[in-house]
Design an enzyme around this catalytic site. Structure first.
Site, PDB file in Angstrom:
ATOM      1  CE  LYS A 198      -3.113   3.078   0.903  1.00  0.00           C
ATOM      2  NZ  LYS A 198      -4.418   3.509   0.211  1.00  0.00           N
ATOM      3  CG  ASN A 202      -1.142   5.548  -1.954  1.00  0.00           C
ATOM      4  OD1 ASN A 202      -1.678   5.334  -3.262  1.00  0.00           O
ATOM      5  ND2 ASN A 202      -1.919   5.616  -1.232  1.00  0.00           N
ATOM      6  CG  PHE A 243      -0.887   8.692 -11.487  1.00  0.00           C
ATOM      7  CD1 PHE A 243      -1.951   7.901 -11.833  1.00  0.00           C
ATOM      8  CD2 PHE A 243      -0.896   9.331 -10.302  1.00  0.00           C
ATOM      9  CE1 PHE A 243      -3.256   7.977 -10.918  1.00  0.00           C
ATOM     10  CE2 PHE A 243      -1.934   9.188  -9.482  1.00  0.00           C
ATOM     11  CZ  PHE A 243      -2.967   8.630  -9.897  1.00  0.00           C
ATOM     12  N   GLY A 251      -2.228  16.285  -4.049  1.00  0.00           N
ATOM     13  CA  GLY A 251      -2.608  16.838  -2.809  1.00  0.00           C
ATOM     14  C   GLY A 251      -3.592  15.483  -2.471  1.00  0.00           C
ATOM     15  CB  CYS A 254      -3.965   8.854  -0.231  1.00  0.00           C
ATOM     16  SG  CYS A 254      -5.276   7.875   0.595  1.00  0.00           S
ATOM     17  CE  LYS A 257      -3.472   9.149   5.624  1.00  0.00           C
ATOM     18  NZ  LYS A 257      -3.419   7.748   6.016  1.00  0.00           N
ATOM     19  CE  LYS A 314      -9.595  12.033  -6.768  1.00  0.00           C
ATOM     20  NZ  LYS A 314      -9.235  10.927  -7.236  1.00  0.00           N
TER      21      LYS A 314
HETATM   22  C1  UDX Z   1      -4.871   8.100  -4.305  1.00  0.00           C
HETATM   23  C2  UDX Z   1      -4.402   6.794  -4.865  1.00  0.00           C
HETATM   24  O1  UDX Z   1      -4.735   6.721  -6.250  1.00  0.00           O
HETATM   25  C3  UDX Z   1      -5.325   5.556  -4.391  1.00  0.00           C
HETATM   26  O2  UDX Z   1      -5.046   4.615  -4.917  1.00  0.00           O
HETATM   27  C4  UDX Z   1      -5.212   5.527  -2.797  1.00  0.00           C
HETATM   28  O3  UDX Z   1      -5.892   4.643  -2.147  1.00  0.00           O
HETATM   29  C5  UDX Z   1      -5.659   7.004  -2.348  1.00  0.00           C
HETATM   30  O4  UDX Z   1      -4.569   7.924  -2.917  1.00  0.00           O
HETATM   31  P1  UDX Z   1      -6.781   9.985  -4.501  1.00  0.00           P
HETATM   32  O5  UDX Z   1      -5.899  10.432  -3.390  1.00  0.00           O
HETATM   33  O6  UDX Z   1      -8.209   9.709  -4.487  1.00  0.00           O
HETATM   34  O7  UDX Z   1      -6.387   8.564  -4.546  1.00  0.00           O
HETATM   35  O8  UDX Z   1      -6.552  10.621  -5.806  1.00  0.00           O
HETATM   36  P2  UDX Z   1      -5.680  10.514  -7.179  1.00  0.00           P
HETATM   37  O9  UDX Z   1      -6.721  10.401  -8.295  1.00  0.00           O
HETATM   38  O10 UDX Z   1      -4.578   9.319  -7.129  1.00  0.00           O
HETATM   39  O11 UDX Z   1      -4.910  11.901  -7.369  1.00  0.00           O
HETATM   40  C6  UDX Z   1      -3.807  12.350  -6.423  1.00  0.00           C
HETATM   41  C7  UDX Z   1      -3.337  13.844  -6.524  1.00  0.00           C
HETATM   42  O12 UDX Z   1      -2.628  13.416  -7.688  1.00  0.00           O
HETATM   43  C8  UDX Z   1      -4.517  14.887  -6.981  1.00  0.00           C
HETATM   44  O13 UDX Z   1      -4.165  15.954  -6.474  1.00  0.00           O
HETATM   45  C9  UDX Z   1      -4.216  14.702  -8.660  1.00  0.00           C
HETATM   46  O14 UDX Z   1      -4.549  16.150  -8.982  1.00  0.00           O
HETATM   47  C10 UDX Z   1      -2.759  14.317  -8.560  1.00  0.00           C
HETATM   48  N1  UDX Z   1      -2.334  13.777  -9.934  1.00  0.00           N
HETATM   49  C11 UDX Z   1      -2.836  12.980 -10.493  1.00  0.00           C
HETATM   50  C12 UDX Z   1      -1.271  14.778 -10.563  1.00  0.00           C
HETATM   51  O15 UDX Z   1      -0.926  15.799 -10.539  1.00  0.00           O
HETATM   52  N2  UDX Z   1      -1.057  14.178 -11.810  1.00  0.00           N
HETATM   53  C13 UDX Z   1      -1.442  13.006 -12.349  1.00  0.00           C
HETATM   54  O16 UDX Z   1      -0.908  12.540 -13.439  1.00  0.00           O
HETATM   55  C14 UDX Z   1      -2.355  12.350 -11.353  1.00  0.00           C
END
Ligand code: UDX
Length: 424
Positions: A198, A202, A243, A251, A254, A257, A314
């Protein structure tokens, strides 16, 4: 399919998604939270968080979903207890496990229950719990849900991770069986490895984002376009296209942190995790880079009117935890700018969090008289604004910093906007 009564402890975002989805799969679910108002609201079918599909699922399965504040209700009915309490960072950056400990305390010395840990915990937590409570059933079952698509992610997981030691193999088999209708690959492993999967997942995703953000920053200097670079890189099977979107930093509840937690865990074990130190630093700098882009065109920001479009970390969520908007609002206030912020759903939540900013009711109200617009969150609604008409005519200066490379640059530039993207 075996039907199994399920206990869920902690009905936050993860707990509620877990409870509702297991109910949808046909199981009776007893879900316990310590906040009476929340339990009452859920009992009436009111879902307190913004998550697509979740309210419908809760209402549809109301008959099988039982919300309670009484742990006894759960312990009487279910043997598998999915622990979904939060584990926020402490001042030192370690995870605060007091809520997990409280659950353990409530179990007493029961030997017919097993803890199924969904909460994100430090590697070694399972071992420490089993040491403290000899013989307790323990299964590590981390969640990988994304906000905004959590129901979909639960029902169609990339993989299910089930970690257990020999003494808990029977419980682990039962957990595995619960997921079998989903048809996903199950990674059956030991507890510590499950915990690490996990955190490492992340941390890796966060690293991917900080990496592409640095490529973006260098691309700005060297005349490349990061979107083209990401497209070309992503076609390599080993890299993959996901990604790799450059932006104003990651932000949420998850990534910041968990990256911090893994870095801290490594440090506590005597290992300096250099790469993650950089991932965090790059992200912090990225959140603030917008200020320089504004100053490039506006000079001093003192007294300037700045519109922030998007407050949530997001789109499709009302979550503002660790959102870039919070940092930006604070930095802009520090520069003496007047900030108005708009978000389609997160505005009211952020009222007291955005330093000095005024939360307004619409995007058009935010841009009215603005010297610059900063797009922070890529809500679809922002793409559909009448940029070249209504937006432009309301702004004092047609300057746009597109923090997500989300808008149509050619159309904006064609209409006379000054456009600053990320890495292009
Ligand atoms: C994330 C993980 O994807 C998930 O598997 C875990 O359980 C919890 O953390 P989440 O926090 O909901 O999920 O958001 P995610 O869609 O993964 O985006 C995280 C952050 O990364 C957002 O601020 C998003 O804007 C940013 N991001 C994501 C980018 O800046 N660029 C990218 O290409 C993808």
């Amino acid at each position: 399919m075996e039907r199994e009564p399920i206990g869920v402890v902690g009905v936050g975002w993860v707990g509620l998604v877990t409870a509702a989805c297991f109910a949808e799969l046909g199981h009776e679910v007893w879900a316990r939270d310590i906040v009476p108002e929340k339990v009452d609201a859920l009992g009436r079918g009111d879902v307190p968080i913004h998550e697509p599909g979740l309210p419908e699922l809760v209402r549809k399965n109301a008959e099988r979903l039982h919300f309670t504040i009484d742990m006894g209700d759960v312990l009487d009915r279910a043997e598998l207890l999915f622990v979904c309490v939060d584990t926020p960072p402490t001042y030192s950056g370690d995870a605060d496990l007091s809520r997990v400990d409280a659950v353990l305390g409530e179990l007493g010395d029961s030997d017919k229950h097993a803890l199924v840990m969904k909460s994100t915990v430090p590697v070694g937590t399972g071992r420490s719990i089993r040491r403290r409570r000899d013989g307790i059933g323990y299964v590590a079952n981390p969640e990988f849900l994304k906000e905004g698509s959590a129901v979909e992610d639960f029902m169609h997981p990339d993989r299910v991770v089930v970690g257990a030691e020999d003494g808990s193999a029977g419980y682990a088999d039962r957990v595995e069986a619960l997921y079998s209708p989903l048809g996903a690959e199950v990674v059956r492993t030991d507890v510590a490895s499950a915990e690490m999967i996990k955190l490492a997942s992340n941390a890796f995703l966060a690293t991917k984002i900080s990496f592409i953000n640095e490529i973006a920053n260098v691309s700005e200097e060297l005349g490349a376009d990061v979107r083209e670079v990401a497209r070309g890189m992503g076609l390599d099977d080993r890299i993959g296209p996901k990604f790799l979107q450059a932006g104003v930093g990651f932000g949420g509840s998850c990534f910041p942190k968990d990256v911090q937690a893994l870095k801290q865990l490594a440090g506590n074990s005597g290992y300096h995790f250099q790469l993650l130190t950089a991932v965090v630093e790059v992200n912090e700098l990225q959140k603030r880079r917008t200020i320089g882009k504004l100053q490039k065109h506006l000079g001093s920001l003192a007294g300037k009117e700045i519109a922030l479009l998007g407050v949530a970390f997001k789109p499709n969520t009302d979550d503002v935890r660790e959102a870039t908007s919070l940092v930006l609002a604070g930095r802009l206030a520090g520069e003496g700018a007047n900030v108005r912020a708009y978000d389609p759903v997160a505005g009211s939540k952020a009222t007291d969090m955005l330093a000095g900013a005024r939360i307004v009711e619409s995007a058009l109200e935010a841009v009215d008289g603005a010297d610059a617009v900063v797009l922070v969150t890529e809500w679809q609604e922002f793409r559909e604004l009448d940029w070249t008409g209504q937006v432009k005519s309301r702004m004092r200066m047609p300057l746009v910093v597109d923090g997500r490379n989300f808008l149509d640059r050619e159309a904006l530039v064609g209409a006379g906007f000054t456009y600053e993207g990320i890495g292009r």
